[in-house]
Design a protein around this motif. Structure first.
Motif, PDB file in Angstrom:
ATOM      1  N   LYS A   1      71.896   9.367  29.648  1.00  0.00           N
ATOM      2  CA  LYS A   1      72.580  10.048  30.749  1.00  0.00           C
ATOM      3  C   LYS A   1      71.701  10.052  31.995  1.00  0.00           C
ATOM      4  O   LYS A   1      72.175   9.816  33.117  1.00  0.00           O
ATOM      5  CB  LYS A   1      72.920  11.479  30.329  1.00  0.00           C
ATOM      6  CG  LYS A   1      73.672  12.311  31.360  1.00  0.00           C
ATOM      7  CD  LYS A   1      72.817  13.051  32.360  1.00  0.00           C
ATOM      8  CE  LYS A   1      71.831  14.014  31.748  1.00  0.00           C
ATOM      9  NZ  LYS A   1      71.067  14.751  32.817  1.00  0.00           N
TER      10      LYS A   1
ATOM     11  N   TYR B   1      70.734  11.998  25.924  1.00  0.00           N
ATOM     12  CA  TYR B   1      70.302  12.697  27.143  1.00  0.00           C
ATOM     13  C   TYR B   1      69.557  11.755  28.087  1.00  0.00           C
ATOM     14  O   TYR B   1      69.817  11.726  29.298  1.00  0.00           O
ATOM     15  CB  TYR B   1      69.416  13.889  26.797  1.00  0.00           C
ATOM     16  CG  TYR B   1      68.929  14.626  28.022  1.00  0.00           C
ATOM     17  CD1 TYR B   1      69.740  15.552  28.671  1.00  0.00           C
ATOM     18  CD2 TYR B   1      67.670  14.369  28.556  1.00  0.00           C
ATOM     19  CE1 TYR B   1      69.309  16.205  29.818  1.00  0.00           C
ATOM     20  CE2 TYR B   1      67.233  15.016  29.704  1.00  0.00           C
ATOM     21  CZ  TYR B   1      68.052  15.931  30.328  1.00  0.00           C
ATOM     22  OH  TYR B   1      67.627  16.572  31.474  1.00  0.00           O
TER      23      TYR B   1
ATOM     24  N   GLU C   1      71.762  22.134  30.504  1.00  0.00           N
ATOM     25  CA  GLU C   1      70.518  21.412  30.215  1.00  0.00           C
ATOM     26  C   GLU C   1      69.659  22.201  29.229  1.00  0.00           C
ATOM     27  O   GLU C   1      69.104  21.636  28.274  1.00  0.00           O
ATOM     28  CB  GLU C   1      69.740  21.145  31.509  1.00  0.00           C
ATOM     29  CG  GLU C   1      68.518  20.285  31.285  1.00  0.00           C
ATOM     30  CD  GLU C   1      67.982  19.674  32.560  1.00  0.00           C
ATOM     31  OE1 GLU C   1      66.916  19.027  32.497  1.00  0.00           O
ATOM     32  OE2 GLU C   1      68.615  19.827  33.626  1.00  0.00           O
TER      33      GLU C   1
ATOM     34  N   ILE D   1      75.357  17.979  27.188  1.00  0.00           N
ATOM     35  CA  ILE D   1      74.844  16.870  27.987  1.00  0.00           C
ATOM     36  C   ILE D   1      75.924  16.355  28.933  1.00  0.00           C
ATOM     37  O   ILE D   1      75.651  16.035  30.098  1.00  0.00           O
ATOM     38  CB  ILE D   1      74.326  15.737  27.072  1.00  0.00           C
ATOM     39  CG1 ILE D   1      73.088  16.213  26.289  1.00  0.00           C
ATOM     40  CG2 ILE D   1      73.979  14.487  27.890  1.00  0.00           C
ATOM     41  CD1 ILE D   1      72.660  15.278  25.183  1.00  0.00           C
TER      42      ILE D   1
ATOM     43  N   ALA E   1      71.408  22.106  25.834  1.00  0.00           N
ATOM     44  CA  ALA E   1      71.246  20.800  25.188  1.00  0.00           C
ATOM     45  C   ALA E   1      69.889  20.729  24.490  1.00  0.00           C
ATOM     46  O   ALA E   1      69.778  20.249  23.354  1.00  0.00           O
ATOM     47  CB  ALA E   1      71.385  19.674  26.208  1.00  0.00           C
TER      48      ALA E   1
ATOM     49  N   ASN F   1      76.327  18.817  31.815  1.00  0.00           N
ATOM     50  CA  ASN F   1      75.192  18.634  32.707  1.00  0.00           C
ATOM     51  C   ASN F   1      75.391  17.395  33.586  1.00  0.00           C
ATOM     52  O   ASN F   1      75.165  17.412  34.799  1.00  0.00           O
ATOM     53  CB  ASN F   1      73.913  18.512  31.886  1.00  0.00           C
ATOM     54  CG  ASN F   1      72.690  18.221  32.740  1.00  0.00           C
ATOM     55  OD1 ASN F   1      72.144  17.119  32.712  1.00  0.00           O
ATOM     56  ND2 ASN F   1      72.243  19.207  33.488  1.00  0.00           N
TER      57      ASN F   1
END
Length: 434
Positions: free
Chosen positions: A242, A239, A370, A307, A373, A310
């Motif tokens: 990302k 995450y 989000e 993720i 996740a 998102n």
């Protein structure tokens, strides 16, 4: 004069601000104590406080130590040097209400890679043991609480005496100015952007560093890392990876482009992110769970999928803005609304509002994956205690409130065009429900 920050009633706004200013610091300490010293049980912590009262609370609040200050100073200095020194592409942020356009150096992904490689190398070579960070974590959080509060006072004074741009000003209320901030784009000199440092290079970077720290600590204690900790750590690191891959897009979001630098954003990123956002991993250090291969893989894949969705939501909107709508969304020309607005200086401008792809499902659909996740990287803790799930609950409240604030701001900015947009995309977050 600063733009109005209150979208709720004045009474609710003041109560909320005072509550967060006074309750968030002790909550951080209570969260750490409960997860580390009270077996993750809110009931045990409550019983201890009930029996020992104020003195009991004082006894569990660790004093900032020299070791804690050194760790914070070294980490902050290292990240500040990387922010200034590493090369990066020149990126222009969105034009502000007063017509200013901030310029950034997009080197976050490089800083992230250097940070994690350095941290793991120091451990691997026996130069620094990350377990020291865990062992002094309460002292570190205590130091962050105090130091970040002082930093917010500095931001308040700077906003009055030496603002970095015309995107600053006072609401006329000390509490609002301190809490919401005075400046939109505060900088030290011409190059060091304070919000990029607090939000990205300290807050988000510390999230990944602490996730690895908890994993290493569990290995040192048990001689192995549980599959639950591996899944939790992997999802958090993915995450944050990302985030830094998309960091230039983050500079167009509400946090950077609309929320000013005050307690809400800066104290939150300096203290709340490293303490609360990492809490599921902190719980797992002393509560390893054996998920089994099938369940572990299911949670990992589901989390990575969330993720990715998102990320793809943000990528889709970023590509739409970058090409001025001349791109394909899910293989088709995008559906859009051209919305005109007037800046604070009276200048006429226009923006394109995307109404297809992920952004045709709801106005803030990206908040759904989000939240999911966050649920999946907490799920490895299973359900013996509620506290690991506090972050999921907090994030849900935060994002739903942010969606409302963003809608209110856009309604004020775009007026009739926003009404057209809401007619075309009627749901705020959850398609078909809300």
């Amino acid at each position: 004069m600063a733009e109005s920050k209150t979208v709720h009633s004045p009474m609710l706004t003041y109560v909320s601000m005072l509550s967060l200013l006074t309750l968030c610091p002790p909550f951080v300490i209570l969260l750490w104590y409960t997860l580390v010293h009270a077996d993750g049980s809110v009931a045990l912590t409550w019983e201890y406080l009930k029996q020992n009262g104020v003195e009991g609370f004082r006894s569990i609040w660790p004093k900032p130590s020299a070791v804690a200050w050194k760790i914070i100073a070294c980490f902050a200095a290292f990240e500040a040097i990387l922010q200034l020194a590493l090369p990066g592409q020149r990126v222009e942020g969105p034009i502000s209400p007063t017509g200013n356009q901030p310029v950034y150096k997009a080197n976050g992904l490089a800083a992230y890679a250097v940070t994690l490689i350095t941290y793991l190398s120091l451990w691997w070579l026996g130069i620094f043991n990350p377990a020291i960070v865990y062992d002094h974590l309460g002292e570190i959080f205590s130091a962050l609480i105090m130091g970040s509060f002082v930093f917010c006072i500095f931001l308040y004074i700077k906003g009055h005496l030496a603002p970095s741009s015309s995107d600053s000003g006072s609401s006329g209320n000390i509490l609002i100015d301190f809490y919401w901030g005075m400046e939109l784009y505060p900088r030290i000199g011409k190059s060091f952007d304070i919000k990029v440092f607090t939000n990205c290079r300290f807050g988000m970077m510390s999230w990944a560093v602490l996730a690895l720290t908890y994993c290493i600590k569990q290995y040192e204690v048990n001689g192995r890392v549980s599959d639950s900790m591996l899944v939790n750590t992997a999802l958090m690191v993915v995450y944050v990876s990302k985030f830094f891959l998309w960091e230039a897009g983050y500079w167009n979001t509400m946090d950077i482009a609309h929320d000013r630098a005050g307690f809400y954003i800066c104290w939150g990123c300096l203290v709340w992110v490293p303490s609360v956002y990492t809490s599921p991993g902190l719980y797992l250090v002393n509560h390893p769970v054996n998920l089994g291969t099938q369940l572990a893989l299911f949670i990992l894949v589901a989390g990575i999928l969330c993720i990715y969705v998102n990320y793809d939501c943000d990528r889709q909107r970023q590509e739409f803005r970058k090409t001025n709508g001349k791109c394909l969304i899910w293989g088709k020309a995008p559906s859009k609304i051209t919305a005109s607005y007037t800046t604070a200086n009276g200048e006429k401008k226009s923006s394109l509002l995307l109404t297809s792809g992920w952004w045709g499902l709801s106005r803030h659909f990206h908040y759904m994956p989000e939240i999911l996740a966050a649920f999946f990287w907490t799920l490895p803790a299973l359900f013996n205690h509620f506290l690991p799930y506090f972050y999921v609950v907090f994030l849900t409240i935060l994002l739903f409130d942010r969606a409302k604030r963003d809608d209110d701001r856009c309604s004020s900015k775009y007026q009739k065009y926003w009404k057209q947009y809401c007619e075309k995309v009627p749901y705020r977050i959850i398609p078909g429900i809300y």
